[in-house]
Design an enzyme around this catalytic site. Structure first.
Site, PDB file in Angstrom:
ATOM      1  CE1 TYR A   1     -15.265  -6.083  -4.704  1.00 21.65           C
ATOM      2  CE2 TYR A   1     -15.647  -3.819  -4.043  1.00 21.65           C
ATOM      3  CZ  TYR A   1     -15.600  -4.775  -5.024  1.00 21.65           C
ATOM      4  OH  TYR A   1     -15.880  -4.441  -6.315  1.00 21.65           O
TER       5      TYR A   1
ATOM      6  CB  CYS B   1     -14.379   8.533  -3.104  1.00 20.47           C
ATOM      7  SG  CYS B   1     -16.101   8.809  -3.548  1.00 20.47           S
TER       8      CYS B   1
ATOM      9  CB  THR C   1     -11.680  -8.806  -4.036  1.00 15.66           C
ATOM     10  OG1 THR C   1     -12.147  -8.198  -5.213  1.00 15.66           O
ATOM     11  CG2 THR C   1     -11.333  -7.766  -3.025  1.00 15.66           C
TER      12      THR C   1
ATOM     13  CG  ASN D   1     -13.545   7.422   1.157  1.00 12.64           C
ATOM     14  OD1 ASN D   1     -12.819   6.632   1.715  1.00 12.64           O
ATOM     15  ND2 ASN D   1     -14.708   7.056   0.647  1.00 12.64           N
ATOM     16  N   GLY D   2     -16.572   9.253   1.735  1.00 10.50           N
ATOM     17  CA  GLY D   2     -17.542   8.996   2.797  1.00 10.50           C
ATOM     18  C   GLY D   2     -18.955   9.300   2.357  1.00 10.50           C
TER      19      GLY D   2
ATOM     20  CG  ASP E   1     -17.118 -13.371  -4.709  1.00  8.66           C
ATOM     21  OD1 ASP E   1     -16.096 -12.645  -4.642  1.00  8.66           O
ATOM     22  OD2 ASP E   1     -18.049 -13.150  -5.502  1.00  8.66           O
ATOM     23  CG  ASP E   2     -15.215  -9.910  -2.325  1.00  2.42           C
ATOM     24  OD1 ASP E   2     -16.267  -9.331  -2.001  1.00  2.42           O
ATOM     25  OD2 ASP E   2     -14.803  -9.928  -3.496  1.00  2.42           O
TER      26      ASP E   2
ATOM     27  N   GLY F   1     -12.854   3.919  -7.296  1.00  4.81           N
ATOM     28  CA  GLY F   1     -13.918   4.648  -7.974  1.00  4.81           C
ATOM     29  C   GLY F   1     -13.556   4.889  -9.416  1.00  4.81           C
TER      30      GLY F   1
END
Ligand code: SF4
Length: 493
Positions: free
Chosen positions: A260, A2, A306, A101-102, A368-369, A29
């Site tokens: 990312y 988030c 990314t 966030n978490g 790609d990442d 998000g």
């Protein structure tokens, strides 16, 4: 994953700048968002979907006050209803609002304790509500026990109780009615939280705390570092600031932020995300030259966007042309954070269009990442082959993702992780590529920690090496958390 932001201003209303900040955090998000401010009462607006669709002139005009917090949501625990959106608040004691966030590893146990032992009501399945009630309960208990503590001491005691009881990763922004704003970060600093300052012409100072520095420049804030692991910061309404590190553990910020999630223009934990991605490309190029000295692709194409930065430095190191051979429609959401595999697969073709002139009759290397589930990568390869590539090589800036993340990133079950169940050769066959190569764990770690005035002990790489810094993750816990996640998903169908 988030995005959170908190702003306390000495001078003006903050809702507009919280909105702007959320726009700069939208990539973290896209599921729901909310803003909460206070003047003499709390004002809140939450909704599901993109920020620009939730807020308008009318509802923004209600968000009064010089102190506010905002959140953009990416679901890990909890569903998609409006009740699961943040910020959340409680009236007792004082009136406290929070967003985070978490993700909590012991959410199930704690939510029971909060209801049965602390006798507080939980109104959602979102894990920040548990943190909120543990903090509020501790503050309430202290209030009745001692008059000798300062208000900051009381806040520290509340946060220490959270640190003692909560297992997981969390960066929290919060406000207390008519008092000010607090922030804290888990003792391992797994999730990011940066801080900034801005001086006003009347001598007052505004403070910002956020998941990333991405909005600092446009809002005129100067970055002043990070909220440290285990630290609590309290800013009173008049701008007086207090801080204390309550617990010091190993500093292990999430490596996936660099791979990312974070926007490349941000500095996290004193490390430039952009520079770390350049180094990922350099390290991978060294590995390629060692393992495939005779294979030189005609072009290097990033899986946008990314992987752009790492692909650029990879191509430079190899002396090969970098090509934007896949055009990305910027108006379609990131596939990784879209729920459900079908939507994910379907969105790849809406989102990416191969450029035939760049691809036809060429030996194409796609970077790609990371490769998480493998379906998106396979689809990209199929598209590039359809447009006439002679040979297709695929490289990943991140090592194989083999373990679930319990710290806030949506890769929860081992069954869904392609590298948890298959060898590199099996994945290569599944993706139908001529060569598949991953970054090494040491190469990734070096790319993140090589430069910067940082104090990272080692990045969290639990999804890559299975070492969960908080401990307490065994087979049984993994099974429990996975079935919890699957249950939540089945409710959404
Ligand atoms: Fe980040 Fe992986 Fe650690 Fe989760 S397990 S916090 S995704 S590095």
């Amino acid at each position: 994953m988030c995005g959170v932001v908190g702003i306390i201003s000495g001078q003006k209303s903050v809702a507009g700048e919280i909105y702007d900040s959320l726009i700069h955090l939208q990539h973290r998000g896209q599921d729901a968002a909310g803003i909460m401010t206070y003047n003499e009462r709390f004002h809140i607006k939450k909704g599901t979907g993109l920020i620009r669709d939730i807020f308008d002139e009318q509802n923004m005009s209600r968000l009064l006050g010089r102190v506010g917090i905002g959140h953009t949501r990416y679901p890990t625990v909890g569903g998609f209803s409006i009740e699961e959106a943040q910020p959340v608040f409680t009236h007792v004691p004082h009136g406290i609002a929070m967003a985070h966030n978490g993700n909590l590893v012991n959410y199930t146990e704690l939510s029971k304790e909060v209801v049965e032992k602390d006798r507080r009501h939980i109104n959602s399945s979102v894990d920040i509500e548990v943190i909120l009630h543990i903090f509020a309960h501790a503050l309430d208990q202290r209030k009745t026990q001692s008059n000798e503590l300062t208000f900051f001491d009381e806040i520290c005691n509340g946060v220490k109780t959270v640190f003692d009881r909560v297992d997981g990763a969390y960066s929290v922004v919060g406000s207390i009615m008519n008092r000010g704003m607090f922030v804290f970060r888990d003792p391992n600093g797994i999730r990011p939280l940066v801080k900034g300052k801005r001086e006003n012409n009347d001598g007052t100072v505004d403070h910002i705390f956020a998941s990333e520095t991405t909005m600092f420049y446009s809002l005129g804030f100067t970055p002043i570092g990070n909220v440290e692991p285990g630290e609590v910061i309290w800013v009173e309404e008049d701008g007086t600031t207090h801080s204390r590190v309550l617990t010091k553990e190993q500093f292990t910020p999430c490596v996936f932020e660099y791979v990312y999630f974070a926007r490349p223009d941000c500095i996290q934990n004193d490390v430039s995300v952009y520079r770390s991605r350049l180094r990922m490309g350099q390290n991978l190029a060294e590995k390629w030259k060692n393992e495939y000295p005779d294979i030189v692709p005609d072009i290097v194409i990033p899986a946008p966007s990314t992987a752009n930065t790492s692909a650029l430095s990879f191509a430079n190191e190899l002396g090969v042309r970098y090509s934007e051979g896949l055009y990305k429609n910027p108006f379609i959401g990131r596939t990784f954070i879209m729920p459900g595999n079908e939507e994910r697969k379907k969105s790849v073709r809406y989102k990416l269009v191969p450029q035939e002139f760049e691809i036809r009759d060429k030996n194409v290397l796609i970077m790609d990442d990371s490769i998480v589930r493998g379906n998106t990568s396979r689809e990209i390869v199929r598209m590039v082959r359809e447009f006439g590539a002679k040979r297709v090589y695929f490289i990943s800036a991140c090592p194989p993702v083999k373990f679930p993340c319990y710290y806030g990133v949506d890769m929860p079950t081992r069954d869904e992780l392609t590298a948890a169940n298959q060898s590199v050769e099996e994945i290569r066959e599944f993706m139908k590529v001529d060569v598949l190569m991953y970054q090494d764990i040491d190469g990734l770690k070096e790319a993140v920690t090589r430069k910067g005035d940082h104090n990272i002990d080692r990045p969290c790489m639990a999804c890559l090496d299975g070492w969960y810094v908080n401990g307490g993750i065994n087979e049984k816990k993994m099974d429990d958390l996975e079935s919890q996640r699957l249950n939540e998903r089945s409710k959404l169908k």
